[in-house]
Enzyme design. Sequence first.
Site, short mmCIF file in Angstrom:
data_model
loop_
_atom_site.label_atom_id
_atom_site.label_comp_id
_atom_site.label_asym_id
_atom_site.label_seq_id
_atom_site.Cartn_x
_atom_site.Cartn_y
_atom_site.Cartn_z
N LYS A 8 0.83 -1.21 0.00
CA LYS A 8 0.00 0.00 0.00
C LYS A 8 0.87 1.26 0.00
O LYS A 8 2.07 1.21 0.28
CB LYS A 8 -0.91 0.00 1.23
CG LYS A 8 -1.99 -1.09 1.17
CD LYS A 8 -3.06 -0.73 0.18
CE LYS A 8 -4.23 -1.68 0.16
NZ LYS A 8 -4.06 -2.88 -0.66
C1 PLP Z 1 -10.06 -2.14 -1.68
C2 PLP Z 1 -9.49 -2.95 -0.56
N1 PLP Z 1 -10.29 -3.35 0.44
C3 PLP Z 1 -9.83 -4.05 1.47
C4 PLP Z 1 -8.51 -4.43 1.55
C5 PLP Z 1 -8.10 -5.31 2.68
O1 PLP Z 1 -6.99 -4.87 3.39
P1 PLP Z 1 -5.98 -5.93 4.06
O2 PLP Z 1 -5.23 -6.59 2.96
O3 PLP Z 1 -5.11 -5.05 4.90
O4 PLP Z 1 -6.80 -6.86 4.86
C6 PLP Z 1 -7.63 -4.04 0.54
C7 PLP Z 1 -6.18 -4.36 0.56
O5 PLP Z 1 -5.67 -5.38 0.36
C8 PLP Z 1 -8.13 -3.30 -0.56
O6 PLP Z 1 -7.32 -2.93 -1.57
#
Ligand code: PLP
Length: 353
Positions: free
Chosen positions: A161
């Site tokens: 990210k």
């Molecule tokens: C649009 C979106 N929603 C939710 C997530 C979930 O985040 P994480 O991977 O930190 O659980 C991500 C990232 O991977 C994402 O890009």
Amino acid sequence: MIENGKYSHGHKVAKLESALAAYTGARFVIGVNSGTDALVLLLRAAGLRPGDEVVVPAFSFIASASSVVLAGGRPVFADIEPDGYGIDPASVADVAGERTRFVMPVHLFSQLVDIDKVLDVAWRLGLTVVEDSAEAIGMRHRGTHAGLLGAGGVLSFFPTKTLGAIGDAGAVLTDDPRIADTVDALRHHGRFGRTIDNFPGISTETGLPGMNSKMDDIQAAVLLAKLTRLDADIARRAQLAAHYTELLTGVPGVRKLPAARPGGVFYVYVIEAEARDDLAAHLSAQGVQTEVYYPVPLHLQPCFRDLGHRSGDFPNAEAACRHTLALPLYPDMPAAAVEKVCGSIRDFYRGRP
Ligand SMILES: Cc1ncc(COP(=O)(O)O)c(C=O)c1O
């Protein structure tokens, strides 16, 4: 941190929460274990109850919809707009029904959703807006940070990210003290007859079962250090994106370049391309790693089969899955690397009939 032996949910996490509150302007930032957990906890804290429906765009990361199920709700899919990747307000109005209580706009790639239109349809239908702003750190709509445009939002600090940890981490952002207090309790097994230090003066019992979604202090320490150069990283990403746009404009086969809307951040640089999979294979053979973020739309994912959708239900989302390709973009990327990628793309289309 290592000396004091508090590896999880300790001082660094509290410090990061304050620093992120200052950066985003949020009244409350609650650090958790991942962006996915942040969505689950946000939905629960915002009042989702078993069986409630949440409208989610059919083009997104799987967690936008699976978080709804994990929170006890039911996703209802809507299409995205034809000329962007945001949820289509007209489609939201079409799919919302009696049991629909929430809408979840997702800010994808480098642009905010057209949030004024989403807020308008949500207001007309009486829906609460929870933002999946997992990708949207640094994105602001007329000065208000993503995640603070409705009841609350989230951040993901997954390593790739814009602000990435060295493992999983996430956060909930909100200006609502009741949502903040409930997330604070639920991330740490609920609140069983005691108050937690972070929000003195707020000591309600949630009455909901909690979970273990605490943030590790090592992740908070890394994020605190990286936060100091976040704006410089964002500016460099914008420069590289402008270079891509300059070199790819008019290249036959490249159907669409990302539009630079105000308030966006180039988390990734996503183009739409003819013969996308062949192009990706060609670039890979040249040593250029690309990514197809969402090859299958959410309504056609096997875990949502029981919702009964078919191919063709959400044409804009399906087209985005067929054509989008993320090109390499990271703050340390030299301009020459952008030129190499664009040269390879031009070569690929030149060699085609
Ligand atoms: C649009 C979106 N929603 C939710 C997530 C979930 O985040 P994480 O991977 O930190 O659980 C991500 C990232 O991977 C994402 O890009």
